[in-house]
Design a protein around this motif. Structure first.
Motif, PDB file in Angstrom:
ATOM      1  N   TYR A  59       0.792  -1.229   0.000  1.00 19.50           N
ATOM      2  CA  TYR A  59       0.000   0.000   0.000  1.00 19.50           C
ATOM      3  C   TYR A  59       0.825   1.282   0.000  1.00 19.50           C
ATOM      4  N   LYS A  65       1.378   1.222  -8.486  1.00 20.76           N
ATOM      5  CA  LYS A  65       0.388   1.737  -9.443  1.00 20.76           C
ATOM      6  C   LYS A  65      -0.982   1.299  -8.951  1.00 20.76           C
ATOM      7  N   ARG A  66      -1.801   2.214  -8.531  1.00 21.47           N
ATOM      8  CA  ARG A  66      -3.122   1.837  -8.029  1.00 21.47           C
ATOM      9  C   ARG A  66      -4.173   2.054  -9.109  1.00 21.47           C
ATOM     10  N   GLY A  67      -5.317   1.431  -8.940  1.00 18.92           N
ATOM     11  CA  GLY A  67      -6.393   1.605  -9.908  1.00 18.92           C
ATOM     12  C   GLY A  67      -6.648   0.346 -10.718  1.00 18.92           C
ATOM     13  N   ASN A  68      -7.512   0.472 -11.708  1.00 15.67           N
ATOM     14  CA  ASN A  68      -7.939  -0.706 -12.459  1.00 15.67           C
ATOM     15  C   ASN A  68      -6.809  -1.318 -13.276  1.00 15.67           C
ATOM     16  N   ARG A  98       2.604  -3.402  -9.554  1.00 16.67           N
ATOM     17  CA  ARG A  98       1.530  -4.228  -8.976  1.00 16.67           C
ATOM     18  C   ARG A  98       2.112  -5.131  -7.890  1.00 16.67           C
ATOM     19  N   GLU A 102      -2.409  -7.654  -4.682  1.00 13.65           N
ATOM     20  CA  GLU A 102      -3.331  -7.027  -5.631  1.00 13.65           C
ATOM     21  C   GLU A 102      -3.651  -7.985  -6.781  1.00 13.65           C
ATOM     22  N   TYR A 106      -7.240  -9.596  -7.620  1.00  9.87           N
ATOM     23  CA  TYR A 106      -7.840  -9.352  -8.930  1.00  9.87           C
ATOM     24  C   TYR A 106      -8.173 -10.680  -9.616  1.00  9.87           C
TER      25      TYR A 106
END
Length: 139
Positions: A59, A65-68, A98, A102, A106
């Motif tokens: 975190y 790189k955060r987000g979709n 990433r 995460e 996902y």
DNA sequence: AAGGCTGTCAACCGCACGTCT
DNA sequence: AAGACGTGCGGTTGACAGCCT
């Protein structure tokens, strides 16, 4: 009998506060990543070392790189999973910015579901030969 | 509007592995 | 060589937000 990684008594658990995040960031900015076991005490955190490491890696690291996930990232995850299996840290290593957590999340919430709906077994990446209806037939 | 359901994501737990003594 | 120790990894859980009825 192995000792627990940290003293269960007197350590915070659960969600991190802004102050805790800031302490961790400040400490690592000055001293760098190092001995996670002694870090919490040195940084003035009532957390165990594992918890600090996880929080930083998943975190707080500045290069995250955060987000979709993009379509290209998703395709790459599927390909790498077919090659490597559930080796999330290896897969994440091929995806700049990433984290393993995460990628794992996902996979479990998006990709797995998607493959199943396409009739593909997410474990071996093969088309299911037996239609799902067959499993509901008794005898 | 409210209660239940579902999906997402942060975090924890236990085990495995590598290193040190 | 063997045990202790620290770290990393993968599975799982729990909280919470959004959707549905």
């Amino acid at each position: 009998m192995r000792k627990p990684c940290c003293d269960k008594e007197g350590t915070n658990k659960g969600a991190w506060s802004k102050q805790e995040d800031q302490k961790l960031i400040d400490y690592i900015r000055i001293h760098g990543e190092g001995c996670w076991r002694s870090l919490p005490k040195a940084a003035g955190l009532d957390r165990c070392g594992k918890s600090c490491r996880l929080r930083w890696i998943n975190y707080l690291r500045p290069d995250i790189k955060r987000g979709n996930f993009g379509q290209d990232e998703e395709d790459l995850i599927i390909k790498l999973h077919a090659l490597l299996g559930n080796r999330w840290s290896l897969i994440a290593g091929r995806l700049p910015g990433r984290t393993d957590n995460e990628v794992k999340n996902y996979w479990n919430s998006h990709i797995r579901r998607k493959l199943i709906s396409m009739g593909i077994d997410p474990n071996n990446h093969r088309l299911n030969q037996i239609p799902p209806i067959a499993f509901s037939q008794p005898n």
